[in-house]
Design a protein around this motif. Structure first.
Motif, PDB file in Angstrom:
ATOM      1  N   LEU A   1      26.926  28.081 -42.899  1.00  0.00           N
ATOM      2  CA  LEU A   1      25.821  27.813 -42.409  1.00  0.00           C
ATOM      3  C   LEU A   1      24.633  29.211 -42.351  1.00  0.00           C
ATOM      4  O   LEU A   1      23.384  29.379 -43.295  1.00  0.00           O
ATOM      5  N   SER A   2      25.356  30.341 -41.932  1.00  0.00           N
ATOM      6  CA  SER A   2      24.543  31.365 -41.557  1.00  0.00           C
ATOM      7  C   SER A   2      24.534  32.329 -42.330  1.00  0.00           C
ATOM      8  O   SER A   2      23.762  32.841 -42.594  1.00  0.00           O
ATOM      9  N   THR A   3      25.767  32.335 -43.360  1.00  0.00           N
ATOM     10  CA  THR A   3      25.380  32.890 -44.636  1.00  0.00           C
ATOM     11  C   THR A   3      24.215  32.675 -45.397  1.00  0.00           C
ATOM     12  O   THR A   3      23.640  33.664 -46.077  1.00  0.00           O
ATOM     13  N   THR A   4      24.412  31.754 -45.427  1.00  0.00           N
ATOM     14  CA  THR A   4      23.801  31.138 -47.158  1.00  0.00           C
ATOM     15  C   THR A   4      22.030  31.235 -46.447  1.00  0.00           C
ATOM     16  O   THR A   4      20.981  31.384 -47.055  1.00  0.00           O
ATOM     17  N   ALA A   5      21.619  30.466 -45.255  1.00  0.00           N
ATOM     18  CA  ALA A   5      20.454  31.135 -44.326  1.00  0.00           C
ATOM     19  C   ALA A   5      20.296  32.362 -44.148  1.00  0.00           C
ATOM     20  O   ALA A   5      18.833  32.119 -45.025  1.00  0.00           O
ATOM     21  N   ASN A   6      20.500  33.105 -44.349  1.00  0.00           N
ATOM     22  CA  ASN A   6      20.404  34.689 -43.996  1.00  0.00           C
ATOM     23  C   ASN A   6      20.885  35.530 -45.393  1.00  0.00           C
ATOM     24  O   ASN A   6      19.186  35.763 -46.157  1.00  0.00           O
ATOM     25  N   VAL A   7      21.028  34.767 -46.233  1.00  0.00           N
ATOM     26  CA  VAL A   7      20.949  34.837 -47.487  1.00  0.00           C
ATOM     27  C   VAL A   7      19.111  34.666 -48.595  1.00  0.00           C
ATOM     28  O   VAL A   7      18.481  35.575 -48.760  1.00  0.00           O
ATOM     29  N   GLN A   8      19.089  33.497 -47.894  1.00  0.00           N
ATOM     30  CA  GLN A   8      18.027  32.872 -48.708  1.00  0.00           C
ATOM     31  C   GLN A   8      16.655  33.503 -48.442  1.00  0.00           C
ATOM     32  O   GLN A   8      15.659  33.588 -48.353  1.00  0.00           O
ATOM     33  N   GLN A   9      17.450  33.326 -46.695  1.00  0.00           N
ATOM     34  CA  GLN A   9      15.975  35.027 -46.169  1.00  0.00           C
ATOM     35  C   GLN A   9      15.729  35.656 -46.371  1.00  0.00           C
ATOM     36  O   GLN A   9      14.339  36.342 -46.501  1.00  0.00           O
ATOM     37  N   ASN A  10      16.730  36.325 -46.565  1.00  0.00           N
ATOM     38  CA  ASN A  10      16.812  37.622 -46.692  1.00  0.00           C
ATOM     39  C   ASN A  10      15.822  37.418 -48.985  1.00  0.00           C
ATOM     40  O   ASN A  10      15.375  39.106 -49.084  1.00  0.00           O
ATOM     41  N   ALA A  11      15.481  36.727 -49.222  1.00  0.00           N
ATOM     42  CA  ALA A  11      14.959  36.388 -50.368  1.00  0.00           C
ATOM     43  C   ALA A  11      13.444  36.526 -50.681  1.00  0.00           C
ATOM     44  O   ALA A  11      13.094  36.372 -51.624  1.00  0.00           O
TER      45      ALA A  11
ATOM     46  N   PHE B   1      10.413  41.668 -46.166  1.00  0.00           N
ATOM     47  CA  PHE B   1      11.525  40.426 -46.251  1.00  0.00           C
ATOM     48  C   PHE B   1      12.648  39.936 -44.990  1.00  0.00           C
ATOM     49  O   PHE B   1      12.212  39.981 -44.008  1.00  0.00           O
ATOM     50  N   GLY B   2      12.384  38.847 -45.593  1.00  0.00           N
ATOM     51  CA  GLY B   2      13.111  38.252 -43.632  1.00  0.00           C
ATOM     52  C   GLY B   2      14.344  39.163 -43.749  1.00  0.00           C
ATOM     53  O   GLY B   2      15.108  39.334 -44.575  1.00  0.00           O
ATOM     54  N   ALA B   3      13.869  38.483 -42.097  1.00  0.00           N
ATOM     55  CA  ALA B   3      15.392  39.458 -41.319  1.00  0.00           C
ATOM     56  C   ALA B   3      17.021  37.946 -41.249  1.00  0.00           C
ATOM     57  O   ALA B   3      15.641  36.967 -41.898  1.00  0.00           O
ATOM     58  N   ASN B   4      17.389  38.159 -40.372  1.00  0.00           N
ATOM     59  CA  ASN B   4      18.791  37.027 -40.556  1.00  0.00           C
ATOM     60  C   ASN B   4      18.125  36.046 -39.837  1.00  0.00           C
ATOM     61  O   ASN B   4      17.721  36.460 -38.354  1.00  0.00           O
ATOM     62  N   MET B   5      17.871  34.854 -39.572  1.00  0.00           N
ATOM     63  CA  MET B   5      17.914  34.235 -38.997  1.00  0.00           C
ATOM     64  C   MET B   5      18.990  33.353 -38.075  1.00  0.00           C
ATOM     65  O   MET B   5      18.747  33.717 -37.012  1.00  0.00           O
ATOM     66  N   PHE B   6      20.073  33.497 -38.387  1.00  0.00           N
ATOM     67  CA  PHE B   6      21.532  33.363 -37.506  1.00  0.00           C
ATOM     68  C   PHE B   6      22.241  34.014 -37.656  1.00  0.00           C
ATOM     69  O   PHE B   6      22.345  35.236 -38.652  1.00  0.00           O
ATOM     70  N   SER B   7      23.158  34.492 -36.357  1.00  0.00           N
ATOM     71  CA  SER B   7      24.048  35.830 -36.618  1.00  0.00           C
ATOM     72  C   SER B   7      25.784  34.623 -36.102  1.00  0.00           C
ATOM     73  O   SER B   7      25.450  33.874 -34.474  1.00  0.00           O
ATOM     74  N   VAL B   8      27.038  34.731 -35.941  1.00  0.00           N
ATOM     75  CA  VAL B   8      28.208  34.538 -36.157  1.00  0.00           C
ATOM     76  C   VAL B   8      28.397  35.317 -35.322  1.00  0.00           C
ATOM     77  O   VAL B   8      28.713  36.711 -36.292  1.00  0.00           O
TER      78      VAL B   8
ATOM     79  N   PHE C   1      27.596  31.045 -32.576  1.00  0.00           N
ATOM     80  CA  PHE C   1      26.681  30.575 -32.879  1.00  0.00           C
ATOM     81  C   PHE C   1      25.230  30.877 -32.620  1.00  0.00           C
ATOM     82  O   PHE C   1      25.203  29.786 -31.679  1.00  0.00           O
ATOM     83  N   SER C   2      24.244  31.619 -33.367  1.00  0.00           N
ATOM     84  CA  SER C   2      22.957  31.448 -32.553  1.00  0.00           C
ATOM     85  C   SER C   2      21.912  32.085 -33.143  1.00  0.00           C
ATOM     86  O   SER C   2      22.018  32.452 -34.693  1.00  0.00           O
ATOM     87  N   VAL C   3      20.402  31.475 -33.191  1.00  0.00           N
ATOM     88  CA  VAL C   3      19.399  31.912 -33.933  1.00  0.00           C
ATOM     89  C   VAL C   3      18.959  33.505 -33.226  1.00  0.00           C
ATOM     90  O   VAL C   3      19.366  33.778 -32.510  1.00  0.00           O
ATOM     91  N   ALA C   4      18.480  34.364 -34.741  1.00  0.00           N
ATOM     92  CA  ALA C   4      18.444  35.574 -34.687  1.00  0.00           C
ATOM     93  C   ALA C   4      17.071  35.598 -34.616  1.00  0.00           C
ATOM     94  O   ALA C   4      16.579  36.999 -33.230  1.00  0.00           O
ATOM     95  N   LEU C   5      16.167  35.320 -35.225  1.00  0.00           N
ATOM     96  CA  LEU C   5      14.946  35.377 -35.167  1.00  0.00           C
ATOM     97  C   LEU C   5      13.814  34.798 -33.635  1.00  0.00           C
ATOM     98  O   LEU C   5      14.378  34.462 -32.717  1.00  0.00           O
TER      99      LEU C   5
END
Length: 357
Positions: free
Chosen positions: A27-37, A45-52, A147-151
């Motif tokens: 979830l973190s990886t896919t959400a961050n990749v899409q956020q960055n796009a 450009f979007g910063a990472n949304m989640f961190s693990v 797992f946490s929200v980075a934004l």
């Protein structure tokens, strides 16, 4: 008992934690990749949304040197919920599944330029280990708990697509262009304006260079973006792909992020996050049902065994009291019989004595 608790931890709890960690990582990886796009409200450009937490590698206490292993996730689609044992012996590395003991294919030399790779993992060694050294690798054990929200602000959500497209007003053909999607958000020319010009009804150039064959609906990729042009263009028709900074009312990237949960991500793209979550919940529910059924059966067996033992060795107070009364009466009867016998014997002796006189 203690054995049962340890078995539950190793066979149920730890695997479940690893699987939840696998889901958190995906979830973190896919959400961050899409956020960055995508682009946020400020056109960035979007910063990472989640961190693990990153995968954990622990050196064995039996290792004879200080070599360490740094593990990262190179391909979330190939990631599993397994723990691994990395061994170095005779100048080569081997990797085994920590639960089953089965060998896992591993390639590479463990250096920064040629890391060890296996099951979606990239492993870089700090040096050459001593022969016999071992390392426990836990790719997902710490992920769920970390797992946490980075934004820190809603304005950082990259809801808009990074690029926008348009057709020249002078176009005379019927061709149309799609909104465009991002293939590589790290491409330095992603937001650079690009022009697609049709040199004929069947060929086109990009920024005045090249001659490409046109296929209606086919992908046209350049500078990290991709578009599709459909329909019948005319010679001289043009289309533009450019930055979408400042684009209002655009939620293309937000919709793409929301759809990630149903897109094949795990198991090499065959299982979605939703599907993997449902499978995990179903498996845990099935295990819990099996345990409850086994407990009910064992309780019945135990009750039956206790009843059998009690039927043989158990004490019934009423029955014991009746037996005591019966034994008391038998004792009293025996005593009476002895008294009668003694009296008869004495009478017999007296009779004999009288006759002799």
């Amino acid at each position: 008992d203690l054995g049962g608790l340890l078995a539950a931890r190793s066979q149920v709890v730890d695997p479940a934690i690893n699987q939840v960690g696998q889901l958190a990582t995906a979830l973190s990886t896919t959400a961050n990749v899409q956020q960055n796009a995508g682009l946020d409200l400020n056109g960035n450009f979007g910063a990472n949304m989640f961190s693990v937490a990153a995968p954990q590698a622990t050196s064995s206490i039996s290792n004879t040197d200080t070599t360490t292993a740094a593990v990262s996730i190179a391909n979330v689609g190939a990631l599993t919920a397994n723990d691994y044992l990395l061994s170095y012996k005779g100048g080569s590395y081997s990797l085994t599944n920590a639960s089953t003991g089965s060998a896992v294919a591993v390639s590479g030399t463990g250096t920064v330029t040629n890391p060890l790779t296996a099951d979606g993992l990239s492993i870089v060694m700090s040096g050459t280990p001593a022969s016999g050294d071992q390392f426990l690798i836990q790719p997902t054990a710490q992920a769920a708990g970390s797992f946490s929200v980075a934004l820190t602000s809603a304005s950082q959500i990259a809801a808009a697509g990074a690029v926008q497209t348009s057709a020249a007003n002078s176009n005379s053909g019927s061709a149309t262009i799609s909104a465009g999607t991002v293939l590589d958000a790290t491409n330095p020319n992603l937001l650079t304006t690009a022009s697609i010009q049709f040199t004929s009804a069947t060929t086109y150039s990009v920024n005045g260079a090249g001659s490409y064959t046109y296929t209606s609906g086919g992908n046209i990729a350049q500078n990290g973006w991709q578009v599709q042009i459909s329909g019948t263009p005319a010679t001289g028709d043009g289309f533009t792909v450019q930055s979408n900074a400042g684009g209002t009312g655009d939620n293309r990237n937000a919709l793409a992020s929301a759809n990630q949960q149903s897109v094949g991500v795990l198991s090499n793209g065959t299982t979605s996050i939703n599907g993997a979550t449902s499978a995990l919940v179903t498996a845990i529910g099935s295990q819990a049902h099996q345990v409850n059924t086994a407990q009910t059966a064992q309780t019945a067996v135990n009750s039956q065994a206790l009843a059998t033992v009690q039927s043989v060795s158990g004490v019934n107070l009423d029955e014991e009291a009746a037996n005591l009364l019966k034994w008391q009466q038998a004792y009293q009867a025996s005593a009476q019989a002895l008294a009668i016998g003694n009296q008869t014997f004495n009478t017999f002796l007296i009779a004999i004595s009288g006759s002799n006189a």
